[in-house]
Scaffold this motif. Structure first.
Motif, mmCIF file in Angstrom:
data_model
loop_
_atom_site.group_PDB
_atom_site.id
_atom_site.type_symbol
_atom_site.label_atom_id
_atom_site.label_comp_id
_atom_site.label_asym_id
_atom_site.label_seq_id
_atom_site.Cartn_x
_atom_site.Cartn_y
_atom_site.Cartn_z
ATOM 1 N N LYS A 1 40.546 52.548 38.406
ATOM 2 C CA LYS A 1 40.258 51.920 39.697
ATOM 3 C C LYS A 1 40.883 52.720 40.835
ATOM 4 C CE LYS A 1 38.293 48.911 40.562
ATOM 5 N NZ LYS A 1 36.902 48.772 41.089
ATOM 6 N N TRP A 2 42.115 53.179 40.641
ATOM 7 C CA TRP A 2 42.782 53.986 41.658
ATOM 8 C C TRP A 2 42.025 55.283 41.893
ATOM 9 C CZ3 TRP A 2 45.380 58.714 42.011
ATOM 10 C CH2 TRP A 2 46.184 58.874 43.149
ATOM 11 N N ALA B 1 43.627 50.241 35.509
ATOM 12 C CA ALA B 1 44.227 50.380 36.841
ATOM 13 C C ALA B 1 44.091 51.809 37.353
ATOM 14 C CB ALA B 1 45.698 49.960 36.793
ATOM 15 N N LEU B 2 44.309 52.783 36.462
ATOM 16 C CA LEU B 2 44.201 54.179 36.875
ATOM 17 C C LEU B 2 42.774 54.531 37.239
ATOM 18 C CD1 LEU B 2 45.417 56.923 37.363
ATOM 19 C CD2 LEU B 2 45.211 57.414 34.909
ATOM 20 N N TRP C 1 45.207 47.870 30.097
ATOM 21 C CA TRP C 1 45.411 47.428 31.479
ATOM 22 C C TRP C 1 45.796 48.609 32.376
ATOM 23 C CZ3 TRP C 1 50.021 48.411 33.850
ATOM 24 C CH2 TRP C 1 51.115 48.697 33.009
ATOM 25 N N SER C 2 46.601 49.526 31.836
ATOM 26 C CA SER C 2 47.039 50.689 32.610
ATOM 27 C C SER C 2 45.880 51.645 32.844
ATOM 28 C CB SER C 2 48.178 51.395 31.883
ATOM 29 O OG SER C 2 48.631 52.507 32.631
#
Length: 225
Positions: free
Chosen positions: A171-172, A168-169, A164-165
């Motif tokens: 995507k950022w 997210a990274l 999940w992390s």
């Protein structure tokens, strides 16, 4: 050429405002920069080029670390170069650091800086932002002096992060047009082999950052081989 111009405009739009606080916000995840700079070790009187010099942070740090070398930096973003110019002046390094607006994919060092090659070339977290990154890496190898080296630091495969992390990274990073190059080491090895160089790989912080070094043989060694 049109694609190069458009990429420059994109970088200007992305960093027009961010350039003012870029270094402060990137400090904790562009964590491979300083280990890469510490590994440059240019010869006395050597020349060092940064491709994608951004705010000038790395050039200023490298110039302080290696007071006997001369430094050059190019970037496709005029906005970033404006900040880099101020950083160079603030550090009192105008005589040792030269900057120029240029696209790494079509960079002509003789035309821009009046020289054909450099002892060290480095690319810090820019390979992941350059569309023609393989072309740029090959060009960088071609403009190395005998015995010179290309140093690249960028995001690794991020495999140490929870799924999940990591998602997210990624995507950022995508919001800022950053694409980690999962084949960086393979591409480096291919370039090293095709140009008669040797390659080194370093994985930092459990793969969060990767450092690739491509070293060109010294003239005498090449002739002996």
């Amino acid at each position: 050429m049109a694609a190069q111009i458009e990429h420059g405009r994109l970088m200007d739009r992305v960093y027009r405002h961010q350039r003012h606080f870029y270094d402060a916000t990137r400090k904790y995840y562009l964590i491979g920069r300083d280990p890469m700079i510490e590994g440059l070790a240019p010869p006395v009187g050597g020349t060092v080029l940064e491709i994608g010099c951004g705010t000038g942070r790395n050039l200023v740090k490298a110039a302080a670390l290696y007071p006997d070398a001369s430094f050059f930096g190019i970037d496709i973003s005029a906005e970033m170069l404006a900040t880099a110019g101020k950083a160079v002046v603030a550090a009192g390094e105008e005589r040792r650091i030269r900057l120029a607006l240029a696209d790494a994919a079509g960079f002509e060092p003789q035309k821009v800086f009046g020289r054909q090659a450099f002892d060290r070339v480095f690319i810090s977290y820019a390979v992941s932002m350059i569309p023609a990154w393989r072309q740029v890496m090959e060009k960088a190898v071609e403009i190395l002096e005998p015995g010179g080296s290309l140093h690249i630091v960028d995001f690794g495969d991020l495999d140490h992060l929870p799924p999940w992390s990591r998602a997210a990274l990624y995507k950022w990073l995508e919001w800022y047009h950053v694409t980690p190059r999962g084949t960086l080491f393979e591409t480096s090895a291919e370039l090293a082999e095709s140009h008669g160089c040797v390659v080194e790989e370093r994985r930092l912080y459990r793969g969060f950052a990767w450092i690739s070094v491509i070293r060109r043989q010294a003239a005498g060694l090449r002739q002996a081989a």
